[in-house]
Write an enzyme that holds these catalytic residues in place. Structure first.
Site, PDB file in Angstrom:
ATOM      1  N   SER A  90      -1.823  -2.659   5.631  1.00 28.89           N
ATOM      2  CA  SER A  90      -2.362  -2.680   6.984  1.00 28.89           C
ATOM      3  C   SER A  90      -1.296  -2.199   7.970  1.00 28.89           C
ATOM      4  O   SER A  90      -0.792  -1.098   7.833  1.00 28.89           O
ATOM      5  CB  SER A  90      -2.876  -4.082   7.319  1.00 28.89           C
ATOM      6  OG  SER A  90      -3.725  -4.061   8.451  1.00 28.89           O
ATOM      7  N   ASP A 106      -9.215  -2.851   4.844  1.00 25.81           N
ATOM      8  CA  ASP A 106      -7.879  -3.423   4.995  1.00 25.81           C
ATOM      9  C   ASP A 106      -7.371  -4.089   3.712  1.00 25.81           C
ATOM     10  O   ASP A 106      -8.006  -4.992   3.169  1.00 25.81           O
ATOM     11  CB  ASP A 106      -7.930  -4.463   6.126  1.00 25.81           C
ATOM     12  CG  ASP A 106      -6.560  -4.854   6.639  1.00 25.81           C
ATOM     13  OD1 ASP A 106      -5.665  -5.090   5.817  1.00 25.81           O
ATOM     14  OD2 ASP A 106      -6.399  -4.934   7.870  1.00 25.81           O
TER      15      ASP A 106
END
Length: 318
Positions: free
Chosen positions: A43, A200
């Site tokens: 991320s 993510d």
């Protein structure tokens, strides 16, 4: 001593904290983060990893945080952006991944705890163009031969952790991989790579530090693990600060999984230095790690708190 750098998930403010932490770590150790043999980014951490692997110094990222460029003007007639206030656009209706929900229902123990929530959340309407623009500002399109880089995302339809950059992973540029790694479920639209949807990588793990043990990576002697969504120190008491206590509880859960991964690294003989935001860092960050308006303030506080942390480690204090 060969170094592995593990940069975890943390949103806009975790990114700011992480850049500040790397800046003070470089000053404390006299080392350059770009010289790490292996980098694992998840991320927000994937953006930092891609930038470092592309030769961007930490100081450039820090300068950009402390003196940010003016925001891009919006096209005439465009609706106000909620992202600048750290809020997602209204998502679509219905679960984001029925396929993943079905797989979890059949074998729930095979999936990370956050996978169910990620699959249940509606598909986000957030445009990933801004994410791509953010990554490509720093990162090369091609993967470098040195360092070895792994950018972690999750296949949104089967729940598998996908380390882009690993042999056999779907072909993608570093910018595409990092954009997918940052696509928070319920906020952003999943990123399509090779006909599949990715979200993510923090859904699988905040750090994926255990990837340093992959057989196709060079052996490292030590690792620096930064976990912006975990915490250092105790959480507030619920009766004095309910929001802070809830945030601290969630950070504790995230930190527990990372601690397990770090334990595996240490069992393998890797010397690990880890750090997560302390009380002052969490106080300035607040509950919304996606609020870009606080980035400079978070970075300024972290420049002091993380420098203190590295000094404590140098003197053997805890």
């Amino acid at each position: 001593m060969s170094l592995g750098l593990v940069l975890g998930t943390g949103g806009q403010l975790g990114y700011a904290w992480m850049v500040a932490a790397l800046s003070t770590w470089e000053r404390a150790t006299g080392r350059d983060a770009r010289e790490a043999e292996v980098m694992v980014g998840t991320s927000a951490g994937s953006v930092v990893a891609a930038a470092l692997a592309s030769g961007v110094p930490v100081s450039d990222m820090l300068d950009d945080l402390l003196d940010p460029p003016p925001p891009r003007p919006r096209p005439p007639g465009a609706p106000p952006s909620t992202a600048r206030r750290g809020l997602p656009p209204v998502p679509r209706v219905g679960p984001g991944s029925l396929r993943l929900l079905g797989k979890i229902a059949r074998r729930p123990r095979r999936f990370p705890p956050l996978a169910f929530g990620a699959a249940l959340l509606p598909t986000g309407r957030g445009d990933t163009t801004g994410l791509t623009r953010w990554v490509t500002k720093w990162a090369h399109e091609t993967w470098p031969e040195h360092p070895q880089v792994r950018i972690v995302s999750m296949d949104y339809d089967n729940g598998h952790r996908v380390p882009f950059g690993r042999r056999g992973a779907p072909p993608a540029s570093m910018a595409e991989a990092a954009t997918a790694s940052c696509a928070v479920p319920g906020w952003f639209s999943p990123v399509r790579i090779g006909g599949r949807r990715y979200v993510d990588g923090g859904v699988c793990s905040a750090t994926s530090a255990d990837l340093l043990l992959d057989g196709d990576l060079p052996r490292v002697d030590e690792a620096l693990v930064l976990v912006p969504l975990a915490r250092t120190g105790a959480a507030p008491k619920p009766w004095s600060d309910p929001v802070g206590a809830t945030d601290g509880w969630l950070r504790g859960l995230i930190g527990g999984r990372t601690a397990h991964e770090i334990g595996r690294l240490r069992e393998a003989g890797i010397a690990v230095t880890e750090h997560a935001p302390g009380v002052e860092d969490r106080a300035v960050t607040g509950w919304n790690v996606m609020d870009p308006r606080k980035q400079a303030e978070v970075a300024q506080v972290a420049l002091r708190t993380t420098a203190e942390r590295w000094a404590e480690l140098e003197t053997g204090e805890r």
